[in-house]
Design an enzyme around this catalytic site. Structure first.
Site, PDB file in Angstrom:
ATOM      1  N   LYS A  65      93.086  -7.378  15.686  1.00 26.76           N
ATOM      2  CA  LYS A  65      92.567  -8.541  15.356  1.00 26.76           C
ATOM      3  C   LYS A  65      92.147  -9.362  16.229  1.00 26.76           C
ATOM      4  CE  LYS A  65      96.865  -8.970  12.144  1.00 26.76           C
ATOM      5  NZ  LYS A  65      98.214  -8.474  12.377  1.00 26.76           N
ATOM      6  N   LYS A  76      91.813   0.606  20.039  1.00 23.48           N
ATOM      7  CA  LYS A  76      92.526   0.459  18.933  1.00 23.48           C
ATOM      8  C   LYS A  76      91.788  -0.732  18.106  1.00 23.48           C
ATOM      9  CE  LYS A  76      96.266  -1.539  18.584  1.00 23.48           C
ATOM     10  NZ  LYS A  76      97.492  -2.281  18.352  1.00 23.48           N
ATOM     11  N   LYS A 136      98.901  -6.645  27.418  1.00 24.61           N
ATOM     12  CA  LYS A 136      98.633  -8.032  26.861  1.00 24.61           C
ATOM     13  C   LYS A 136      98.783  -8.937  28.342  1.00 24.61           C
ATOM     14  CE  LYS A 136      99.924  -8.707  22.073  1.00 24.61           C
ATOM     15  NZ  LYS A 136     101.004  -9.200  21.280  1.00 24.61           N
TER      16      LYS A 136
HETATM   17  P1  AMP Z   1      99.722  -6.197  14.130  1.00 24.26           P
HETATM   18  O1  AMP Z   1      98.365  -6.268  13.682  1.00 24.26           O
HETATM   19  O2  AMP Z   1      99.853  -5.808  15.449  1.00 24.26           O
HETATM   20  O3  AMP Z   1     100.679  -7.139  13.606  1.00 24.26           O
HETATM   21  O4  AMP Z   1     100.178  -4.877  13.353  1.00 24.26           O
HETATM   22  C1  AMP Z   1     100.783  -4.700  12.119  1.00 24.26           C
HETATM   23  C2  AMP Z   1     100.991  -3.225  11.851  1.00 24.26           C
HETATM   24  O5  AMP Z   1      99.859  -2.700  11.608  1.00 24.26           O
HETATM   25  C3  AMP Z   1     101.826  -2.245  12.693  1.00 24.26           C
HETATM   26  O6  AMP Z   1     102.960  -1.556  11.983  1.00 24.26           O
HETATM   27  C4  AMP Z   1     101.034  -1.754  13.433  1.00 24.26           C
HETATM   28  O7  AMP Z   1     101.358  -0.642  13.980  1.00 24.26           O
HETATM   29  C5  AMP Z   1      99.804  -1.139  12.555  1.00 24.26           C
HETATM   30  N1  AMP Z   1      98.368  -1.250  13.128  1.00 24.26           N
HETATM   31  C6  AMP Z   1      97.966  -2.313  13.755  1.00 24.26           C
HETATM   32  N2  AMP Z   1      96.758  -2.228  14.196  1.00 24.26           N
HETATM   33  C7  AMP Z   1      96.358  -0.633  13.822  1.00 24.26           C
HETATM   34  C8  AMP Z   1      95.529   0.130  13.820  1.00 24.26           C
HETATM   35  N3  AMP Z   1      94.428  -0.020  14.625  1.00 24.26           N
HETATM   36  N4  AMP Z   1      95.502   1.446  13.059  1.00 24.26           N
HETATM   37  C9  AMP Z   1      96.586   1.913  12.684  1.00 24.26           C
HETATM   38  N5  AMP Z   1      97.791   0.965  12.378  1.00 24.26           N
HETATM   39  C10 AMP Z   1      97.662  -0.414  12.996  1.00 24.26           C
END
Ligand code: AMP
Ligand code: TRP
Length: 338
Positions: free
Chosen positions: A198, A195, A114
């Site tokens: 957002k 991956k 990041k």
């Molecule tokens: P975040 O969007 O980074 O706040 O992630 C929120 C939750 O979603 C966390 O538990 C992440 O590990 C999960 N997560 C985020 N992106 C992915 C993805 N591409 N595949 C699976 N899980 C995800």
């Protein structure tokens, strides 16, 4: 009677929640809400470790809570609140900062990745995992269900708790990560080597599927998904087949079918076009009813705010003793009025 298992997890309000969030995280929270006590936190303090437009942050926070509720999370069974509404998160983070060697943070892969995308790296970005440890440790959490990308943060949480306990005596419970077997890392549709995230969706809408995307956009994004020049529909860890593997994984995670049944389902597919259409259909089938519930819920102007208000009050009460215990262990003089 066995003690209730406490589950804690967080999600960042940095953009619309997407299919990776749904498959990797929200689905697990839904699955545990009847047996466990789920505490789910929309982590705005984490979000501001990189610049967020203030109006957009407010909007996305309410949207995220609305999506969690529309997905079926029941506010009578779990807590759903905004991190900054519970100041104990910030306070415990400071206390834990003082037992966390800076080298532990500099080594974190997510920080290294990041920080490369930022012109100026905030201290908060380096400190991000300590705040996450505070989130988890405040509630004597047993389990932390997340996608694969959070495994290192949860390991670090255990290390921080262990170090505090070693220096000041037994205070924090060591939590365990829970990473799903299928769908722990959903990849981008336009680039199956990265991956689904957002921040990329903001720049390239067909990278992923927003939970609130309309069915036409969902179908279009799947139809444009990157695959390979072959025609074999198979689960595979060959990098060449990453696109097809990702599509099959999405389908498998959402339908709960075995690999054999998934492949049997697409046995008559005439090429990847049929596969993409079939996966899009399964996604729409899950997201459309959720979107209807979301719109109904948001039409009631105060529902989300009421849930947040009640949950935050409960969360503040719940974590009070653990924070007081940590303060006392550190040797802080008690304030007679507190
Ligand atoms: P975040 O969007 O980074 O706040 O992630 C929120 C939750 O979603 C966390 O538990 C992440 O590990 C999960 N997560 C985020 N992106 C992915 C993805 N591409 N595949 C699976 N899980 C995800
Ligand atoms: N870092 C997590 C993510 O980006 C969000 C998060 C913050 C979290 N605090 C947490 C996840 C505590 C699990 C537990 O997805």
């Amino acid at each position: 009677m066995a003690a209730t298992t406490t589950v804690f997890s967080g999600i960042q309000p940095t953009g619309q929640l997407h299919l990776g969030n749904y498959i990797g995280a929200i689905r697990q929270w839904l699955g545990s809400q009847d047996e466990c006590f789920n505490i789910l936190c929309v982590v705005d303090l984490h979000a501001i470790t990189v610049y967020q437009d203030p109006d957009e942050l407010r909007r996305v926070c309410r949207e995220a809570v609305g999506i969690l509720l529309a997905s079926g999370l029941d506010p009578d069974k779990c807590l759903i609140y905004i991190q900054s509404h519970v100041p104990a998160h910030s306070e415990l983070a400071w206390l834990l900062n003082c037992v966390t060697p800076v080298g532990w943070l500099q080594r974190m892969t997510q920080y290294k990745e990041k920080s490369q995308t930022q012109d100026s790296v905030s201290t908060g970005l380096l400190d991000y995992p300590v705040l996450q440890a505070a989130d988890i440790l405040l509630f004597d959490t047993d389990l932390v269900p997340t996608g694969e990308d959070q495994r290192a943060h949860i390991e670090l949480t255990r290390d921080i708790a262990g170090r505090f306990n070693m220096l000041y005596g037994d205070t924090f419970k060591l939590p365990k990560p829970v990473i799903p077997k299928i769908g722990a890392k959903i990849m981008g549709l336009d680039d199956p080597t990265s991956k689904m995230s957002k921040s990329i969706i903001k720049e390239r809408p067909h990278h992923g599927i927003g939970v609130l995307d309309d069915p036409k956009k969902i179908l279009k994004s799947f139809k444009r998904a990157v695959t390979d020049s072959g025609s074999d529909i198979e689960f595979s860890d060959d990098p060449e087949k990453a696109g097809v593997n990702n599509l099959l994984t999405v389908y498998q995670a959402l339908t709960g079918k075995s690999q054999e049944d998934v492949l049997a389902n697409f046995a008559d597919a005439r090429g990847y076009g049929d596969l993409k259409g079939g996966v899009a259909e399964a996604v729409i089938e899950i997201l459309e009813p959720m979107q209807t519930r979301y719109r109904e819920m948001m039409a009631d102007g105060s529902y989300v705010d009421d849930v947040l208000h009640t949950s935050a009050a409960k969360a503040r009460e719940l974590c009070k003793d653990r924070l007081a215990d940590a303060r006392e262990k550190l040797g802080f003089l008690a304030d007679r009025t507190s």
